[in-house]
Structure formats: structure tokens, C-alpha cells
Design a protein around this motif. Structure first.
Motif, PDB file in Angstrom:
ATOM      1  N   SER A 241      39.229  10.828 -23.367  1.00 32.15           N
ATOM      2  CA  SER A 241      39.265  11.379 -24.722  1.00 32.15           C
ATOM      3  C   SER A 241      39.196  10.267 -25.758  1.00 32.15           C
ATOM      4  O   SER A 241      38.523  10.404 -26.789  1.00 32.15           O
ATOM      5  N   ALA A 242      39.877   9.162 -25.482  1.00 31.20           N
ATOM      6  CA  ALA A 242      39.836   8.036 -26.414  1.00 31.20           C
ATOM      7  C   ALA A 242      38.433   7.446 -26.491  1.00 31.20           C
ATOM      8  O   ALA A 242      37.952   7.078 -27.575  1.00 31.20           O
ATOM      9  N   VAL A 243      37.747   7.356 -25.351  1.00 29.36           N
ATOM     10  CA  VAL A 243      36.375   6.837 -25.343  1.00 29.36           C
ATOM     11  C   VAL A 243      35.456   7.766 -26.136  1.00 29.36           C
ATOM     12  O   VAL A 243      34.597   7.314 -26.906  1.00 29.36           O
ATOM     13  N   VAL A 244      35.628   9.084 -25.951  1.00 26.20           N
ATOM     14  CA  VAL A 244      34.783  10.054 -26.651  1.00 26.20           C
ATOM     15  C   VAL A 244      35.027   9.984 -28.148  1.00 26.20           C
ATOM     16  O   VAL A 244      34.087  10.030 -28.961  1.00 26.20           O
ATOM     17  N   ARG A 245      36.285   9.867 -28.549  1.00 25.66           N
ATOM     18  CA  ARG A 245      36.601   9.780 -29.984  1.00 25.66           C
ATOM     19  C   ARG A 245      35.966   8.554 -30.622  1.00 25.66           C
ATOM     20  O   ARG A 245      35.467   8.617 -31.740  1.00 25.66           O
ATOM     21  N   ALA A 246      35.999   7.446 -29.902  1.00 22.97           N
ATOM     22  CA  ALA A 246      35.468   6.197 -30.462  1.00 22.97           C
ATOM     23  C   ALA A 246      33.968   6.049 -30.221  1.00 22.97           C
ATOM     24  O   ALA A 246      33.356   5.121 -30.742  1.00 22.97           O
ATOM     25  N   GLY A 247      33.361   6.956 -29.426  1.00 23.63           N
ATOM     26  CA  GLY A 247      31.961   6.823 -29.057  1.00 23.63           C
ATOM     27  C   GLY A 247      31.009   7.192 -30.183  1.00 23.63           C
ATOM     28  O   GLY A 247      31.402   7.784 -31.197  1.00 23.63           O
ATOM     29  N   PRO A 248      29.735   6.865 -30.008  1.00 16.45           N
ATOM     30  CA  PRO A 248      28.727   7.169 -31.038  1.00 16.45           C
ATOM     31  C   PRO A 248      28.506   8.674 -31.168  1.00 16.45           C
ATOM     32  O   PRO A 248      28.767   9.442 -30.230  1.00 16.45           O
ATOM     33  N   TYR A 249      27.980   9.091 -32.319  1.00 15.84           N
ATOM     34  CA  TYR A 249      27.725  10.522 -32.524  1.00 15.84           C
ATOM     35  C   TYR A 249      26.448  10.962 -31.812  1.00 15.84           C
ATOM     36  O   TYR A 249      26.392  12.067 -31.257  1.00 15.84           O
ATOM     37  N   GLU A 250      25.422  10.116 -31.801  1.00 21.07           N
ATOM     38  CA  GLU A 250      24.159  10.481 -31.159  1.00 21.07           C
ATOM     39  C   GLU A 250      24.422  10.796 -29.688  1.00 21.07           C
ATOM     40  O   GLU A 250      25.076  10.047 -28.980  1.00 21.07           O
ATOM     41  N   LEU A 251      23.890  11.942 -29.225  1.00 26.03           N
ATOM     42  CA  LEU A 251      24.309  12.508 -27.947  1.00 26.03           C
ATOM     43  C   LEU A 251      23.947  11.606 -26.769  1.00 26.03           C
ATOM     44  O   LEU A 251      24.768  11.377 -25.880  1.00 26.03           O
ATOM     45  N   HIS A 252      22.726  11.092 -26.728  1.00 28.94           N
ATOM     46  CA  HIS A 252      22.316  10.265 -25.598  1.00 28.94           C
ATOM     47  C   HIS A 252      23.047   8.921 -25.599  1.00 28.94           C
ATOM     48  O   HIS A 252      23.349   8.372 -24.541  1.00 28.94           O
ATOM     49  N   GLN A 253      23.348   8.392 -26.767  1.00 28.62           N
ATOM     50  CA  GLN A 253      24.135   7.164 -26.832  1.00 28.62           C
ATOM     51  C   GLN A 253      25.556   7.415 -26.334  1.00 28.62           C
ATOM     52  O   GLN A 253      26.147   6.561 -25.655  1.00 28.62           O
ATOM     53  N   LEU A 254      26.099   8.589 -26.660  1.00 28.54           N
ATOM     54  CA  LEU A 254      27.429   8.936 -26.162  1.00 28.54           C
ATOM     55  C   LEU A 254      27.414   9.060 -24.637  1.00 28.54           C
ATOM     56  O   LEU A 254      28.333   8.592 -23.958  1.00 28.54           O
ATOM     57  N   ALA A 255      26.358   9.684 -24.094  1.00 26.71           N
ATOM     58  CA  ALA A 255      26.243   9.802 -22.630  1.00 26.71           C
ATOM     59  C   ALA A 255      26.162   8.420 -21.978  1.00 26.71           C
ATOM     60  O   ALA A 255      26.790   8.178 -20.940  1.00 26.71           O
ATOM     61  N   ASP A 256      25.413   7.510 -22.584  1.00 25.56           N
ATOM     62  CA  ASP A 256      25.319   6.145 -22.050  1.00 25.56           C
ATOM     63  C   ASP A 256      26.673   5.438 -22.109  1.00 25.56           C
ATOM     64  O   ASP A 256      27.021   4.681 -21.198  1.00 25.56           O
ATOM     65  N   ARG A 257      27.407   5.693 -23.173  1.00 22.49           N
ATOM     66  CA  ARG A 257      28.735   5.060 -23.293  1.00 22.49           C
ATOM     67  C   ARG A 257      29.665   5.559 -22.190  1.00 22.49           C
ATOM     68  O   ARG A 257      30.458   4.773 -21.633  1.00 22.49           O
ATOM     69  N   LEU A 258      29.577   6.816 -21.843  1.00 27.90           N
ATOM     70  CA  LEU A 258      30.408   7.350 -20.761  1.00 27.90           C
ATOM     71  C   LEU A 258      30.035   6.697 -19.434  1.00 27.90           C
ATOM     72  O   LEU A 258      30.902   6.437 -18.590  1.00 27.90           O
ATOM     73  N   CYS A 259      28.753   6.428 -19.247  1.00 26.96           N
ATOM     74  CA  CYS A 259      28.330   5.732 -18.023  1.00 26.96           C
ATOM     75  C   CYS A 259      28.860   4.304 -17.999  1.00 26.96           C
ATOM     76  O   CYS A 259      29.175   3.773 -16.930  1.00 26.96           O
ATOM     77  N   ASP A 260      28.966   3.674 -19.177  1.00 30.15           N
ATOM     78  CA  ASP A 260      29.506   2.321 -19.232  1.00 30.15           C
ATOM     79  C   ASP A 260      30.958   2.280 -18.781  1.00 30.15           C
ATOM     80  O   ASP A 260      31.435   1.255 -18.285  1.00 30.15           O
ATOM     81  N   VAL A 261      31.671   3.402 -18.965  1.00 30.86           N
ATOM     82  CA  VAL A 261      33.062   3.456 -18.516  1.00 30.86           C
ATOM     83  C   VAL A 261      33.140   3.193 -17.025  1.00 30.86           C
ATOM     84  O   VAL A 261      34.031   2.500 -16.531  1.00 30.86           O
ATOM     85  N   ILE A 262      32.167   3.728 -16.268  1.00 30.25           N
ATOM     86  CA  ILE A 262      32.139   3.508 -14.827  1.00 30.25           C
ATOM     87  C   ILE A 262      31.896   2.032 -14.529  1.00 30.25           C
ATOM     88  O   ILE A 262      32.493   1.442 -13.624  1.00 30.25           O
ATOM     89  N   GLY A 263      31.027   1.390 -15.296  1.00 26.19           N
ATOM     90  CA  GLY A 263      30.685   0.004 -15.026  1.00 26.19           C
ATOM     91  C   GLY A 263      31.787  -0.978 -15.369  1.00 26.19           C
ATOM     92  O   GLY A 263      31.758  -2.115 -14.920  1.00 26.19           O
ATOM     93  N   GLU A 264      32.777  -0.539 -16.154  1.00 24.04           N
ATOM     94  CA  GLU A 264      33.815  -1.463 -16.604  1.00 24.04           C
ATOM     95  C   GLU A 264      35.082  -1.406 -15.759  1.00 24.04           C
ATOM     96  O   GLU A 264      36.061  -2.064 -16.062  1.00 24.04           O
ATOM     97  N   ARG A 265      35.096  -0.598 -14.726  1.00 21.94           N
ATOM     98  CA  ARG A 265      36.296  -0.509 -13.900  1.00 21.94           C
ATOM     99  C   ARG A 265      35.914  -0.343 -12.447  1.00 21.94           C
ATOM    100  O   ARG A 265      34.786  -0.039 -12.109  1.00 21.94           O
TER     101      ARG A 265
END
Length: 700
Positions: free
Chosen positions: A516-540
Motif C-alpha cells: 500500500s505504501a508503494v502504491v501511494r508513493a507510485g506514479p499515477y500513469e498506470l503502466h509506470q505504476l505496474a513497472d514500479r510494482l515489478c521493481d518491488v520484486i527486484g529489490e528484495r
């Protein structure tokens, strides 16, 4: 009394240097050792200057995340390192340590050692790792050594090579090992070459140390006059004991390598399951003979290497098959849906595991509706991918047939139970009407979705749920309650699998809070938000694959206007219940609560008549009509051309009396012939937009 200013007893003789004893940071830097501090809760990774120097990075180039080291650690070693850290976290250990190779800025590989101490909170959850990294090249060089320096026996070479290749899972891992300059030290030779049989030819895939590529030898035929061709063709080793023998047997090749100083060589076929898969050549600058014992040991070495390459080839084939199977099962493209933006992503596990059964789907439905599916089949193998593909197809079929969300889920569970498989699946299905924003949600053992509002805030949607697909049918509990929510234009529904939120050492609620914190801080553009969620996997650290589906409702926020439609199949009571729920929610959304009971009762009567008297499916549509008077219109279509007839109370029987109720409650009703049947419709005058209602539906 102790003189605090006195020189310590251990001080060097003579004058004491000003910087004696050396500060800890100086000691670490001189010995090529650095420190790191990894906050597992936030993903922030601090590395001091010495640690960054080991990785060939400057402080400006490092982003303070694990992803900032991507590409630095060799892929096979990164997988092993992730596995060790994950096991340490899960098993409650306090420390871990590992050797791995990093790629330097000039492309070379260098051994590095890392050791970390795991800090846990009062409840035993890991939240921080503090450790050191250091250069291990000289250490491993001393332990392995070069043949001329340490005179290692060939037996030790075979054992060392077997251990080094034990974790090579793919052919590329094997190739990376032999491209490492240290590979010649493992083998005790001065130069080496490795060739793999591909499509009836020999592909030279590695030379060492460094590049010793001879033009014209990258791809060769098995019937050419090369030592590798000979050993593959005959499946027998070839030992060359002098420069003269080399020149006599292979004149073309000798003319091109004589300047390298090579004087002897051993070429060994790599044979697996009675067929050659490649060959390895070990070349020496000294003129030497090969004793029978040395020959036997080198043949044993080739056997060990053959098994590693054969295992890697099999893994590559199985992985390619599984990946191809999964990709063929997932939708080739996501359809464009008027009134919605949609983004989907799938990411496999980072640790080199086989692909799993995560999937998504988007299903366009009549009447401006859309179905969104996210699911996860138990397991990480080709069977999980195959079951996933079948489930996706049947879910799409049941949805497009017009079944209610609860019925779609129940039938999918029965289908999975009848597949005669021990797999179960979690799933969430959302059916959204994009004109009104009404969304019907059902959940089968899956994670609740999230809703991101237009201001960026994010909340979890509590959805009533049933058992996972397959299990609900096995235990006879096929009831899937429907949760209805409304989403405004600009709001985004987020559906995902557990690989996005689960993390070793933490529970699901903590994972949802982090997401939820990642989504709140994520970009508004939908595909950029989807990419940011994928980055969560790469960071842990993660062991599971992940699928995510984002659906955003478009359009301006309006009250009034809109259209909802529900297909009701015969003998589907869940669909009839879902239609009632849809009508009730729509009337409330349109500000007409005071007439909701009348509208629902009349619509229910018309649908029941269509199902009983036509023995076919019915389609109920409810929409708002604006004009001088604001009206709610209900249409019920069926495939029968027989028109309904209103009967008076004095007639015998009870059939047809429901139309009296329709006539009394509706302001106006009628029947329209259609090309494939008829439509019975009715309209209700409702308050205009200027009227305001309280929570009970009373005008204020």
C-alpha cells in the motif's frame, strides 16, 4: 596508576607513527574489505566506499537499493546467494556467508566473499542485515593455485572442477565458468577451449584465459580436420604431446596458434547418454607426455563435465518448454476496453526456479462491462502452468456465457476438481460496469485487492471469500459470496498474486502495508505504476513468481446516466441473485432509493417469467434515462417471440398474473419485438439530480 598517555606495550620499537594504531576504516580499506547495512523493512541498502569500490561503483552510481547491484553479481552466483540468505532468514539463523563472483567494469570476473549478521526484532522477525564484503581473489588463488606453482594432482583438479560446476544450472552458467580466467587454474592448463554440439555443428562457446579466438573456428563442422571434430566424431580422447605432432596432424590450425607458445594438448569428448554433446581442449606451453594415470584422470574429468553440461542442457530445455507453455497459456494481448485503462505484468521468481501457475485475464462483456481475473495455481512446474491454462480458458468461457460471478467461480472449482489433479488454485474475479462504476467481486482463497483513489491514497478492499478452487468442490462448499463496491472515474483496482506481498520473515498484513505504501508513493500513469510494482520484486529476496492486474475506470464523475446488464442462464439461481444485487446497487448509485423495492420486484417478476415460459436465457438491462423526467428503465430480453398476456384475477390458473403487479408498480411498461425474440420493458420516474438523499434513502 596507569599513565593514559603512555605508549602501549605492544607499540613498535622506536618512534611511534602518528597514525598508529591504524583506524578500523583504514585497516578495512587496505585489505579490500567494506561494510554494508541492509534495512529489510524499507529495502534501503547502505554500502561504504570500500564496498562500492569492490563492485566497481561510485556513490553517485549506486541508488541505495539491491537493484543497484543488478548485473554485477554473476547470475548463477546471485541465485545461490539469494537462496542462502532466504534459508538463513527462514531458519532463524544469526549469520550467513558466501563466495560469489562479480563482474568488474572491464568485464572480468573476480571472486568476492560476503558475511552478514541478521538482526531481528522482539518478535523474532528479521529487519536488518549488517555485514562485510571483501576481495577473495588472492585467497582462492592460494587455495586453488596454478598447476606450475602448486603442482596440484589431477585428482584434485577433477574434484575441484566437479565442486565448481555443482551449482551450474544452465548452459550459460557453464559457459560463464569457463570464460572466467580462473577456469584454467581449475583445470591445471595454460589455455582451454570449450565447444558444444549445436544443430550438427560445433560451436566454440568459451576460451580462456581471455579471448584466444581463432578466425574460422567459432563454428566448425564435425567432419573438419580439427582436434575437437576428431574427438566428437570418434568419441575418443586425443592427446598431442609435442609441437611437431600438432603441426603434422592439424596444419591449418597450427599455423594460427603456434605463436601462442602451445606445445601439447589434451582434447576430450563430452559424452552423455552415449552421444557427444561437445568437447573440451586443455592446452599446455610445455612439451609433455601424458601417463596412463593422467589420461585416466582427464577422462574422468571429461565425464564429470559431460554430466554438468547434459544436466544444464536438460534444465534449459525443460525451462524453455515450461516458459513457452506458460506464455502460450497467458493472453497474447489485453483487449482495449472502452471506459477503462488496463495494465498487466508477470514476473517469474528471481532465484532461477521454474515458472509457476500465476495468471491474469481480461474479459470484455456485453453492456459496457468487463471481467478481470487474477489467480495462482499451486506449484512451480509445467503441470502448474498447464492447469493454469485450462482454468483461464474455462473461467473466460463461463464469464462470456453470462453467468454471475459467484457461478463462474463455483463452476471453475468443479472443473478443477474433476481434472483429477492434486492441485488447487486461489483466484479473484471482478466484474465491473464501467458506466456506473459498480464492481462485483468474488474471491476463492485469494488475497484481497487494493483500491487506489484519485488523490493517491490506497486502501484494502475486504472481499468476502470462499475456499480455493478445487477444494470448495471437494468439500461441497461451492458458495462464493459477492461483494459489491463502487469505483469512481480515475480510481484504480489492483489485483495481484501473493508473490508481490509475501516476504520471508513477515506476515501477509505487513506485506499488504508495504505494498500500500508503494502504491501511494507510485506514479499515477498506470503502466509506470505496474513497472514500479515489478521493481518491488527486484529489490528484495523472493522465491515466488508474481502476476498483477491494474484496472482504472475512465471518464468524468457523473450522477445519472449509465447502463448495467446481466446475462441469466436457465437453472442458475446465483445469476438471478446477482441480477437483484446489481439492480439494487445501481438504483442506489443513481439516487433513487425510494423506488428501489418496486424496481427490484418488477425486474424479478419479468426475469422469472422469461426463464419459466421461454426455457431460455434472459438478459436484464437497467439504465437511467435523462430528460424532462428522470426515469429508470428495465429491459428483459429473451429468445421467444410469444408475447406475454395479462390475465384478470377471475381467470383460472395463476400463470400471467405477475403482469398485474408490473402494471401497478411501473409508471409505464410495454413489449417490443426483436429479431431474435422480444423485450419486455418498464420505466419508473425517479427524483431529479437536484434532490439529495440521506443514508436511509429519504429526501432531504
Amino acid at each position: 596508576m596507569v599513565d593514559r598517555g603512555a605508549t602501549p606495550a605492544t607499540a613498535p620499537a622506536g618512534s611511534v607513527p602518528d597514525d598508529w594504531p591504524a583506524r578500523p576504516e583504514v585497516t578495512l580499506a587496505l585489505n579490500r574489505m567494506g561494510g554494508f547495512d541492509w534495512d529489510l523493512d524499507t529495502g534501503v541498502l547502505h554500502m561504504d566506499a570500500s564496498a562500492l569500490e569492490l563492485f566497481g561503483l561510485t556513490p553517485e552510481e549506486f541508488n541505495g537499493r539491491l537493484s543497484g547491484l543488478a548485473g554485477k553479481v554473476l547470475a548463477a552466483d546471485a541465485a545461490d546467494l539469494d537462496a542462502q540468505i532466504t534459508r538463513a532468514l527462514k531458519e532463524g539463523r544469526e549469520t550467513y556467508s558466501a563466495y560469489y563472483r562479480i563482474r568488474t567494469p572491464d568485464g572480468a570476473l573476480r571472486w568476492t566473499y560476503a558475511q552478514g549478521r541478521i538482526r531481528r526484532d522482539g518478535e523474532g522477525r528479521p529487519h536488518r542485515i549488517i555485514g562485510i564484503v571483501r576481495d577473495a581473489a588472492e585467497e582462492l588463488g592460494h587455495s586453488i593455485g596454478r598447476r606450475d606453482e602448486n603442482r596440484l594432482s589431477h585428482t584434485t583438479i577433477v574434484e575441484t572442477l566437479t565442486a565448481a560446476l555443482a551449482h551450474a544450472r544452465t548452459v550459460q552458467d557453464v559457459i560463464d565458468f569457463f570464460r572466467d580466467d580462473r577456469a584454467v587454474q581449475h583445470l591445471g592448463s595454460d589455455l582451454l577451449v570449450l565447444g558444444i554440439v549445436e544443430a550438427g555443428r560445433i560451436h566454440m562457446v568459451a576460451e580462456g584465459p581471455g579471448e584466444h579466438y581463432v578466425p574460422g573456428t567459432r563454428w566448425t563442422r564435425i567432419d573438419d580436420n580439427f582436434p575437437m571434430s576428431d574427438v566428437i566424431r570418434t568419441m575418443a580422447p586425443r592427446f598431442i604431446e609435442s609441437r611437431e605432432e600438432f603441426a603434422r596432424s592439424y596444419p591449418w590450425l597450427w599455423e594460427r596458434i603456434r605463436d601462442t607458445g602451445i606445445s601439447s594438448a589434451a582434447y576430450l569428448p563430452l559424452i552423455a547418454q552415449a552421444r557427444p554433446v561437445g568437447a573440451i581442449g586443455m592446452l599446455y606451453r610445455e612439451t609433455r607426455g601424458f601417463t596412463q594415470q593422467e589420461r585416466n584422470l582427464l577422462i574422468a574429468l571429461s565425464s564429470s563435465l559431460s554430466q554438468s553440461i547434459a544436466r544444464a542442457m536438460l534444465y534449459d530445455q525443460e525451462h524453455d518448454l515450461a516458459e513457452g507453455l506458460q506464455q502460450s497459456m497467458l493472453p497474447r494481448r489485453i483487449p482495449e476496453v472502452p471506459g477503462a485503462q488496463i495494465a498487466v505484468r508477470y514476473r517469474s521468481a528471481r532465484m532461477g526456479r521454474d515458472i509457476g501457475g500465476d495468471w491474469y485475464d481480461v474479459i470484455p462483456l456485453p453492456g459496457g462491462r468487463v471481467g478481470a481475473v487474477i489467480g495462482d495455481v499451486q506449484g512451480h512446474d509445467t503441470q502448474a502452468a498447464a492447469v493454469m491454462g485450462q482454468l483461464r480458458i474455462v473461467l473466460r468461457a463461463y464469464a462470456t456465457e453470462g453467468h454471475a460471478p459467484a457461478t463462474v467461480m463455483a463452476r471453475a472449482s468443479s472443473f478443477l476438481h474433476e481434472l483429477d489433479t492434486d492441485r488447487f488454485a486461489t483466484c479473484a474475479y471482478a466484474e465491473a460496469d464501467l458506466s456506473t462504476g459498480v464492481v462485483q467481486l468474488v474471491r476463492a482463497g485469494h488475497i484481497d485487492p487494493l483500491l487506489r483513489h484519485t488523490d493517491g491514497t490506497c486502501r484494502r478492499l475486504p472481499v468476502s471469500g470462499g475456499l480455493p478452487l478445487g477444494l470448495s468442490a471437494e468439500f461441497g462448499r461451492l458458495d462464493y459470496p459477492v461483494t459489491t463496491v463502487e469505483i469512481d472515474p480515475g480510481e484504480t483496482l489492483l489485483m495481484f498474486t501473493d508473490g508481490l506481498v509475501e516476504q520471508p520473515g513477515s506476515d501477509l498484513d505487513e506485506g499488504m502495508q508495504r505494498l500500500s505504501a508503494v502504491v501511494r508513493a507510485g506514479p499515477y500513469e498506470l503502466h509506470q505504476l505496474a513497472d514500479r510494482l515489478c521493481d518491488v520484486i527486484g529489490e528484495r529476496v523472493g522465491e515466488d513468481d508474481m502476476a498483477v492486474l491494474l484496472l482504472r475506470r475512465e471518464g468524468a464523475a457523473t450522477r445519472g446516466g449509465g447502463r448495467l446488464q446481466q446475462h441469466i442462464a436457465p437453472a442458475d439461481p446465483e445469476a438471478l441473485s446477482a441480477a437483484r444485487h446489481m439492480i439494487r446497487a445501481a438504483v442506489r448509485a443513481w439516487g433513487a432509493r425510494e423506488r428501489s423495492d418496486e424496481i427490484e420486484l418488477v425486474a424479478d417478476e419479468l426475469v422469472t417469467n422469461a426463464l419459466i415460459h421461454t426455457d431460455s436465457a434472459a438478459v436484464v438491462t437497467i439504465r437511467i434515462i435523462t430528460g424532462p423526467e428522470r426515469r429508470v428503465r428495465v429491459d428483459v430480453e429473451d429468445r421467444s417471440s410469444t408475447l406475454p398476456r395479462r390475465r384478470e384475477p377471475g381467470e383460472s390458473g395463476v400463470s400471467g398474473r405477475g403482469l398485474l403487479l408490473v402494471d401497478r408498480l411501473a409508471d409505464v411498461w410495454g413489449v417490443e419485438s426483436r429479431g431474435t425474440g422480444k423485450s419486455v420493458w418498464c420505466e419508473f420516474v425517479v427524483p431529479g439530480r437536484h434532490e439529495v438523499y440521506d443514508e436511509a434513502g429519504e429526501s432531504v
